[in-house]
Design an enzyme around this catalytic site. Structure first.
Site, PDB file in Angstrom:
ATOM      1  N   CYS A   1       0.837  -1.193   0.000  1.00 35.08           N
ATOM      2  CA  CYS A   1       0.000   0.000   0.000  1.00 35.08           C
ATOM      3  C   CYS A   1       0.876   1.248   0.000  1.00 35.08           C
ATOM      4  O   CYS A   1       2.085   1.187   0.194  1.00 35.08           O
ATOM      5  CB  CYS A   1      -0.912   0.003   1.220  1.00 35.08           C
ATOM      6  SG  CYS A   1      -2.028  -1.416   1.301  1.00 35.08           S
TER       7      CYS A   1
ATOM      8  N   ASP B   1      11.643  -7.103 -19.357  1.00 31.08           N
ATOM      9  CA  ASP B   1      10.602  -6.796 -18.371  1.00 31.08           C
ATOM     10  C   ASP B   1      11.202  -6.976 -16.982  1.00 31.08           C
ATOM     11  O   ASP B   1      12.257  -7.607 -16.811  1.00 31.08           O
ATOM     12  CB  ASP B   1       9.381  -7.690 -18.553  1.00 31.08           C
ATOM     13  CG  ASP B   1       8.118  -7.082 -17.941  1.00 31.08           C
ATOM     14  OD1 ASP B   1       8.197  -5.954 -17.419  1.00 31.08           O
ATOM     15  OD2 ASP B   1       7.062  -7.731 -17.984  1.00 31.08           O
TER      16      ASP B   1
ATOM     17  N   SER C   1       7.919   0.221 -15.813  1.00 28.57           N
ATOM     18  CA  SER C   1       8.935   0.052 -14.780  1.00 28.57           C
ATOM     19  C   SER C   1      10.183  -0.664 -15.266  1.00 28.57           C
ATOM     20  O   SER C   1      11.211  -0.640 -14.596  1.00 28.57           O
ATOM     21  CB  SER C   1       8.340  -0.684 -13.568  1.00 28.57           C
ATOM     22  OG  SER C   1       7.755  -1.910 -13.950  1.00 28.57           O
TER      23      SER C   1
END
Length: 480
Positions: free
Chosen positions: A2, A371, A309
């Site tokens: 979170c 990736d 990313s």
């Protein structure tokens, strides 16, 4: 995984609500299921302002309701990525949690997951404490409330907003993983577990004249405004107090555990412009790409990447290998991160909407597609097919992290290894499944050395990382 953000006004700073909303929006990549803000005016011990809802920050915190935070001198916020908690759709699962204690209202925002939550939940319920959710975050809030109740009689004549001792007692009863923001009516506490599993940092916002306007705590430094200075990262086992008087460390547990910072923060979770353990995340990801190229011997025409990313790793791979970098996929910025969608159907829909192929770049080309990870394999299988259909001659996958083979019980929604492709298939089988010409991963040693290379140049940090999802070596015994 979170996102948590908190801020305290210094003096008469009037834009704390905007600072909080913008900070939470900057942490949107850490959770997209729900958002919330809780604020205190610094005077009333029994009243807080609350904004909560399901969805993105921009949908939950609006121009209409952010005005309710006008005049608040302390605000904490939370973006949710659910792990523990069956009732994920319930509004009562949306953080920050608010509990009413013997000394007044306390609010809590939690990033992480307790590995012994089941046992702690039983203990709390058997003590007669009712819980409205099955989240470990509410469990922590109730444990803090209990510690306050046991000690409130000793607080006569003392600073009633100071709950340092009660927080230290609670910390001693918790097992990883947690980074916490705890708000009383007149101050904010930033707390990190003794393993340092989840990141947490503290900073100061300055005016144009160079005077402090606010003090902030955040999961990542990317949430700091341009006028802010990163003061420090909260040390493992530390409690830091933020108030209108400034920032100070008020408690430090004696370290008796190995450090276990989640290495996947570098691989995937954190934003490129964040600083963790004294180093830029972007720099670490580039180093992972360079290390991966050193471990490889592939001949190809171009290096591409899966946005966003993995861009840094692709740049590093290209630089080290001498193979030119070219963008091969376009990412739709209006679709969320597919990995953190809560179920397979939503993940697959996100993949189909999220990517487009730059066809002119790839026709008849041998592509190295970089990736950051392959977790379930759904995304990669779709992308390889898209590239082949668009005319790619070869597609070679290079993954800038080792195979994810083991479940995480400390804040990532991978409760079993049944949904992990690397736990169910060999690398050749994965290659066949996704339809690539070859698949190769960065080694565990290569990832660790890439991450720790920058830390070793900083005297303020000692390397120590959790690689449980890669190696099966957990920092603590797991309560299944």
């Amino acid at each position: 995984m979170c996102g948590i953000f908190g801020c305290v006004a210094a003096g008469n700073y009037e834009n704390l609500n905007i600072l909080a909303a913008n900070g939470l929006a900057s942490l949107q990549h850490r959770g997209t299921e729900s958002s919330g803000l809780v604020g205190s005016d610094g005077v009333s011990r029994d009243h807080v302002e609350i904004i909560k809802g399901h969805g993105l920050v921009r949908d939950v915190i609006t121009e209409d309701n952010i005005s309710r935070m006008n005049g608040q001198t302390i605000i904490i916020g939370h973006n949710r990525y659910s792990t523990a908690g069956k009732k994920k759709s319930g509004i009562n699962c949306v953080q920050p949690f608010v509990v009413y204690t013997a000394m007044g209202t306390v609010a809590i925002a939690h990033n992480g997951e307790l590995v012994d939550a089941k046992q702690k939940r039983k203990e709390v319920l058997h003590e007669g404490v009712g819980l409205s959710t099955d989240t470990d975050s509410e469990l922590i809030a109730q444990m803090i409330a209990k510690a306050i109740a046991l000690n409130v009689k000793c607080k006569h004549g003392q600073d009633i907003g100071d709950i340092t001792r009660e927080l230290a007692v609670t910390m001693s009863a918790l097992n990883m993983s947690y980074s916490l923001l705890v708000m009383t009516f007149d101050r904010l506490y930033a707390i990190r577990d003794p393993f340092g599993n989840r990141p947490l940092c503290v900073g100061t916002v300055f005016s144009s004249e160079g005077k402090p306007e606010a003090y902030i705590a955040s999961s990542e430094s990317c949430a700091f405004p341009a006028t802010a200075k990163l003061d420090f990262e909260v040390r493992p086992g530390e409690i830091v107090e933020l108030s209108s008087n400034g920032i100070k460390s008020v408690w430090q547990m004696k370290p008796n555990t190995p450090l276990a910072m989640c290495i996947f923060e570098y691989v995937y979770f954190a934003r490129n412009d964040s600083e963790i353990e004294g180093q830029q995340v972007q720099t670490v990801r580039e180093e992972c790409g360079r290390t991966m190229a050193l471990e490889d011997d592939l001949e190809a025409d171009i290096v591409g990447n899966v946005p966003d990313s993995s861009l840094s790793a692709a740049i590093g791979y290209s630089s080290q290998s001498g193979i030119a970098y070219e963008p091969v996929l376009h990412r739709n910025s209006y679709v969320g991160r597919s990995f953190i969608q809560p179920n397979d159907e939503m993940r697959q829909n996100a993949i189909n909407m999220k990517f487009g192929v730059l066809k002119k770049k790839i026709q008849n080309q041998r592509i190295v597609l970089v990736d950051d990870s392959i977790v379930r394999g759904n995304t990669m299988r779709t992308l390889v097919k898209m590239l082949r259909d668009a005319g790619a001659k070869e597609v070679h996958l290079r993954i800038a992290s080792p195979p994810v083979k083991f479940p995480c019980f400390m804040g990532i929604n991978i409760p079993t290894n049944l949904e992990l492709i690397a736990a169910q298939m060999t690398v050749p089988e994965i290659c066949k499944f996704v339809g690539a010409d070859s698949v190769r991963y960065l080694s565990v040693d290569g990832l660790i050395s890439s991450v720790q290379k920058g830390i070793e140049r900083s005297a303020n940090f000692s390397p120590g990382h959790c690689t449980a999802c890669l190696t099966g070596k957990y920092p603590v015994p797991i309560d299944l």
